[in-house]
Design a protein around this motif. Structure first.
Motif, PDB file in Angstrom:
ATOM      1  N   GLY A 216      49.400 -64.984 -35.232  1.00 53.41           N
ATOM      2  CA  GLY A 216      48.405 -63.940 -35.382  1.00 53.41           C
ATOM      3  C   GLY A 216      48.754 -62.819 -36.340  1.00 53.41           C
ATOM      4  N   ALA A 217      49.954 -62.258 -36.226  1.00 59.72           N
ATOM      5  CA  ALA A 217      50.318 -61.130 -37.081  1.00 59.72           C
ATOM      6  C   ALA A 217      50.277 -61.521 -38.553  1.00 59.72           C
ATOM      7  CB  ALA A 217      51.708 -60.619 -36.714  1.00 59.72           C
ATOM      8  N   SER A 218      50.778 -62.707 -38.886  1.00 64.38           N
ATOM      9  CA  SER A 218      50.760 -63.162 -40.274  1.00 64.38           C
ATOM     10  C   SER A 218      49.341 -63.388 -40.760  1.00 64.38           C
ATOM     11  CB  SER A 218      51.568 -64.462 -40.415  1.00 64.38           C
ATOM     12  OG  SER A 218      52.922 -64.245 -40.111  1.00 64.38           O
ATOM     13  N   GLN A 219      48.493 -63.926 -39.883  1.00 66.25           N
ATOM     14  CA  GLN A 219      47.099 -64.157 -40.268  1.00 66.25           C
ATOM     15  C   GLN A 219      46.387 -62.838 -40.547  1.00 66.25           C
ATOM     16  OE1 GLN A 219      46.847 -67.629 -36.964  1.00 66.25           O
ATOM     17  NE2 GLN A 219      44.876 -67.033 -37.794  1.00 66.25           N
ATOM     18  N   PHE A 220      46.584 -61.864 -39.672  1.00 63.48           N
ATOM     19  CA  PHE A 220      45.953 -60.558 -39.877  1.00 63.48           C
ATOM     20  C   PHE A 220      46.498 -59.879 -41.137  1.00 63.48           C
ATOM     21  CE2 PHE A 220      44.490 -60.690 -35.442  1.00 63.48           C
ATOM     22  CZ  PHE A 220      43.226 -60.137 -35.577  1.00 63.48           C
ATOM     23  N   ALA A 221      47.802 -60.034 -41.387  1.00 62.42           N
ATOM     24  CA  ALA A 221      48.393 -59.435 -42.584  1.00 62.42           C
ATOM     25  C   ALA A 221      47.778 -60.033 -43.843  1.00 62.42           C
ATOM     26  CB  ALA A 221      49.900 -59.645 -42.585  1.00 62.42           C
ATOM     27  N   LEU A 222      47.564 -61.332 -43.840  1.00 68.59           N
ATOM     28  CA  LEU A 222      46.995 -62.005 -44.998  1.00 68.59           C
ATOM     29  C   LEU A 222      45.572 -61.550 -45.272  1.00 68.59           C
ATOM     30  CD1 LEU A 222      47.103 -64.199 -47.205  1.00 68.59           C
ATOM     31  CD2 LEU A 222      46.336 -65.831 -45.469  1.00 68.59           C
ATOM     32  N   VAL A 223      44.708 -61.629 -44.272  1.00 63.12           N
ATOM     33  CA  VAL A 223      43.300 -61.281 -44.502  1.00 63.12           C
ATOM     34  C   VAL A 223      43.133 -59.783 -44.696  1.00 63.12           C
ATOM     35  CG1 VAL A 223      42.493 -63.302 -43.230  1.00 63.12           C
ATOM     36  CG2 VAL A 223      42.771 -61.132 -42.023  1.00 63.12           C
ATOM     37  N   GLY A 224      44.009 -58.981 -44.057  1.00 63.96           N
ATOM     38  CA  GLY A 224      43.931 -57.536 -44.258  1.00 63.96           C
ATOM     39  C   GLY A 224      44.252 -57.148 -45.689  1.00 63.96           C
ATOM     40  N   ALA A 225      45.277 -57.778 -46.256  1.00 63.45           N
ATOM     41  CA  ALA A 225      45.646 -57.502 -47.646  1.00 63.45           C
ATOM     42  C   ALA A 225      44.558 -57.974 -48.598  1.00 63.45           C
ATOM     43  CB  ALA A 225      46.968 -58.174 -47.987  1.00 63.45           C
ATOM     44  N   LEU A 226      43.962 -59.119 -48.316  1.00 65.74           N
ATOM     45  CA  LEU A 226      42.874 -59.625 -49.166  1.00 65.74           C
ATOM     46  C   LEU A 226      41.658 -58.718 -49.085  1.00 65.74           C
ATOM     47  CD1 LEU A 226      43.073 -63.464 -48.447  1.00 65.74           C
ATOM     48  CD2 LEU A 226      43.859 -62.260 -50.483  1.00 65.74           C
ATOM     49  N   ALA A 227      41.349 -58.252 -47.876  1.00 63.84           N
ATOM     50  CA  ALA A 227      40.194 -57.366 -47.708  1.00 63.84           C
ATOM     51  C   ALA A 227      40.393 -56.045 -48.442  1.00 63.84           C
ATOM     52  CB  ALA A 227      39.960 -57.104 -46.227  1.00 63.84           C
ATOM     53  N   ALA A 228      41.661 -55.607 -48.565  1.00 65.39           N
ATOM     54  CA  ALA A 228      41.956 -54.350 -49.263  1.00 65.39           C
ATOM     55  C   ALA A 228      42.042 -54.535 -50.775  1.00 65.39           C
ATOM     56  CB  ALA A 228      43.251 -53.755 -48.745  1.00 65.39           C
ATOM     57  N   GLY A 229      41.794 -55.759 -51.236  1.00 67.28           N
ATOM     58  CA  GLY A 229      41.820 -56.014 -52.678  1.00 67.28           C
ATOM     59  C   GLY A 229      43.174 -56.401 -53.207  1.00 67.28           C
ATOM     60  N   GLY A 230      44.091 -56.785 -52.326  1.00 65.34           N
ATOM     61  CA  GLY A 230      45.422 -57.150 -52.761  1.00 65.34           C
ATOM     62  C   GLY A 230      45.470 -58.478 -53.475  1.00 65.34           C
ATOM     63  N   ASN A 231      46.531 -58.676 -54.244  1.00 66.16           N
ATOM     64  CA  ASN A 231      46.739 -59.943 -54.927  1.00 66.16           C
ATOM     65  C   ASN A 231      46.983 -61.053 -53.900  1.00 66.16           C
ATOM     66  OD1 ASN A 231      48.693 -62.059 -56.128  1.00 66.16           O
ATOM     67  ND2 ASN A 231      47.873 -61.032 -57.947  1.00 66.16           N
ATOM     68  N   PRO A 232      46.352 -62.229 -54.051  1.00 65.25           N
ATOM     69  CA  PRO A 232      46.543 -63.305 -53.070  1.00 65.25           C
ATOM     70  C   PRO A 232      47.998 -63.705 -52.891  1.00 65.25           C
ATOM     71  CG  PRO A 232      44.661 -63.789 -54.482  1.00 65.25           C
ATOM     72  CD  PRO A 232      45.320 -62.573 -55.054  1.00 65.25           C
ATOM     73  N   LEU A 233      48.773 -63.704 -53.982  1.00 63.92           N
ATOM     74  CA  LEU A 233      50.182 -64.080 -53.872  1.00 63.92           C
ATOM     75  C   LEU A 233      50.969 -63.042 -53.074  1.00 63.92           C
ATOM     76  CD1 LEU A 233      50.929 -65.462 -57.462  1.00 63.92           C
ATOM     77  CD2 LEU A 233      50.525 -66.752 -55.346  1.00 63.92           C
ATOM     78  N   THR A 234      50.673 -61.773 -53.303  1.00 65.38           N
ATOM     79  CA  THR A 234      51.338 -60.707 -52.548  1.00 65.38           C
ATOM     80  C   THR A 234      50.956 -60.773 -51.084  1.00 65.38           C
ATOM     81  OG1 THR A 234      51.316 -59.274 -54.495  1.00 65.38           O
ATOM     82  CG2 THR A 234      51.673 -58.222 -52.365  1.00 65.38           C
ATOM     83  N   ALA A 235      49.664 -61.018 -50.836  1.00 72.51           N
ATOM     84  CA  ALA A 235      49.195 -61.135 -49.456  1.00 72.51           C
ATOM     85  C   ALA A 235      49.876 -62.295 -48.746  1.00 72.51           C
ATOM     86  CB  ALA A 235      47.680 -61.318 -49.440  1.00 72.51           C
ATOM     87  N   ALA A 236      49.993 -63.426 -49.444  1.00 69.68           N
ATOM     88  CA  ALA A 236      50.643 -64.594 -48.851  1.00 69.68           C
ATOM     89  C   ALA A 236      52.124 -64.337 -48.609  1.00 69.68           C
ATOM     90  CB  ALA A 236      50.459 -65.806 -49.760  1.00 69.68           C
ATOM     91  N   ALA A 237      52.772 -63.598 -49.521  1.00 65.95           N
ATOM     92  CA  ALA A 237      54.190 -63.294 -49.349  1.00 65.95           C
ATOM     93  C   ALA A 237      54.423 -62.421 -48.123  1.00 65.95           C
ATOM     94  CB  ALA A 237      54.736 -62.610 -50.600  1.00 65.95           C
ATOM     95  N   GLY A 238      53.560 -61.427 -47.939  1.00 66.71           N
ATOM     96  CA  GLY A 238      53.676 -60.567 -46.762  1.00 66.71           C
ATOM     97  C   GLY A 238      53.495 -61.351 -45.475  1.00 66.71           C
ATOM     98  N   ALA A 239      52.510 -62.243 -45.472  1.00 68.12           N
ATOM     99  CA  ALA A 239      52.277 -63.077 -44.290  1.00 68.12           C
ATOM    100  C   ALA A 239      53.464 -63.998 -44.031  1.00 68.12           C
ATOM    101  CB  ALA A 239      51.002 -63.894 -44.471  1.00 68.12           C
ATOM    102  N   PHE A 240      54.038 -64.521 -45.099  1.00 70.96           N
ATOM    103  CA  PHE A 240      55.183 -65.424 -44.954  1.00 70.96           C
ATOM    104  C   PHE A 240      56.369 -64.717 -44.324  1.00 70.96           C
ATOM    105  CE2 PHE A 240      59.256 -66.851 -46.720  1.00 70.96           C
ATOM    106  CZ  PHE A 240      59.286 -68.160 -46.265  1.00 70.96           C
ATOM    107  N   PHE A 241      56.687 -63.513 -44.802  1.00 69.06           N
ATOM    108  CA  PHE A 241      57.846 -62.804 -44.276  1.00 69.06           C
ATOM    109  C   PHE A 241      57.651 -62.405 -42.819  1.00 69.06           C
ATOM    110  CE2 PHE A 241      58.994 -62.173 -48.780  1.00 69.06           C
ATOM    111  CZ  PHE A 241      60.315 -62.584 -48.701  1.00 69.06           C
ATOM    112  N   LEU A 242      56.406 -62.114 -42.435  1.00 66.05           N
ATOM    113  CA  LEU A 242      56.146 -61.839 -41.022  1.00 66.05           C
ATOM    114  C   LEU A 242      56.352 -63.097 -40.185  1.00 66.05           C
ATOM    115  CD1 LEU A 242      53.000 -59.514 -40.948  1.00 66.05           C
ATOM    116  CD2 LEU A 242      55.283 -58.995 -40.120  1.00 66.05           C
TER     117      LEU A 242
END
Length: 254
Positions: free
Chosen positions: A63-89
């Motif tokens: 859950g935390a990684s999923q929310f981190a991914l979609v939250g970053a995408l919703a804020a306009g973040g780069n998909p690769l950065t969003a995926a990296a944040g989700a991965f580290f979580l």
């Protein structure tokens, strides 16, 4: 280490009856599984399709990684950065797996399937059991309940996103992080752990206004090595040992 991993198979020591373990596991699974609705709504609101949203819950299931991914995408973040944040979580689950593999002692053929359910909630319930039988029951019931309910509510949330409208107005985008924090807080037993958590919060929130979406969570991951380095410099490992004793004492009190 031997005392921690050599669990009795059944009720050779005082422990919960199987019914009590199932009840606790169901309680955690249902309570957390319902927040999948919030993820479904948030994911659909961030621009992901129904298939992409459901695939995240089916395949990623953390859950935390999923929310981190979609939250970053919703804020306009780069998909690769969003995926990296989700991965580290999600990396934390690998460390959970090291501990659970010793406690569950599952056959090799079953381990790849059980790995899908190695998350915060199943780990918390499993570690609370004094016998191997209890660990297996708690892990299985929590994992099955949560996996089914999380995926069902993800689907319902994604389907109902258009009817709900702005997720921020309803506060649903905060449901996932709130659940994660509620699970994490009781696990912070030592001074070092609480210091790491506090510094991570300060880094993550403090850098939100100045860094792209998804990057603050990556920087917050530096809290652990920074605190451990500072403790080592100050006490030469003495503080860390004291924290370990504090945590062990807390376990004994429970």
């Amino acid at each position: 280490m031997t005392e921690q991993t050599a669990l009795p198979e059944t009720g050779a020591v005082e422990g919960k009856p199987d019914a009590a373990v199932v009840r606790d596991a169901l309680g955690v699974g249902v309570a957390v599984g319902l927040s999948g609705f919030a993820f479904g709504v948030t994911s659909a609101g961030s621009g992901l399709t129904l298939a992409q949203t459901c695939a995240l819950s089916l395949l990623v299931f953390t859950g935390a990684s999923q929310f981190a991914l979609v939250g970053a995408l919703a804020a306009g973040g780069n998909p690769l950065t969003a995926a990296a944040g989700a991965f580290f979580l999600g990396v934390r689950n690998a460390f959970y797996g090291l501990r659970l593999s010793q406690l569950l002692a599952l056959p090799r053929a079953v381990r790849p399937f059980a790995a899908q359910w190695v998350i915060d909630e199943t780990t918390a319930v499993a570690l609370a059991q004094p016998t191997r039988r209890g660990v297996r029951i708690g892990f299985t019931v929590t994992g099955l309940t949560l996996y089914l309910l999380w995926n069902l509510t993800t689907l319902l949330g994604a389907l109902g996103a258009e009817a709900i409208g702005d997720t921020a107005a309803w506060g649903l985008d905060a449901a996932g992080p709130a659940v994660f924090l509620a699970l994490l807080a009781p696990m912070l037993k030592s001074t070092t752990e609480r210091t790491v958590a506090g510094l991570a919060v300060l880094l993550g929130l403090g850098l939100l206004p100045v860094l792209p979406a998804g990057v603050p969570v990556l920087v917050a991951a530096l809290a652990a090595p920074l605190v451990l380095w500072a403790r080592g410099r100050r006490g030469g490992g003495v503080v860390g040992n004291r924290d370990d004793r504090e945590a062990s004492a807390g376990e004994g009190e429970r």
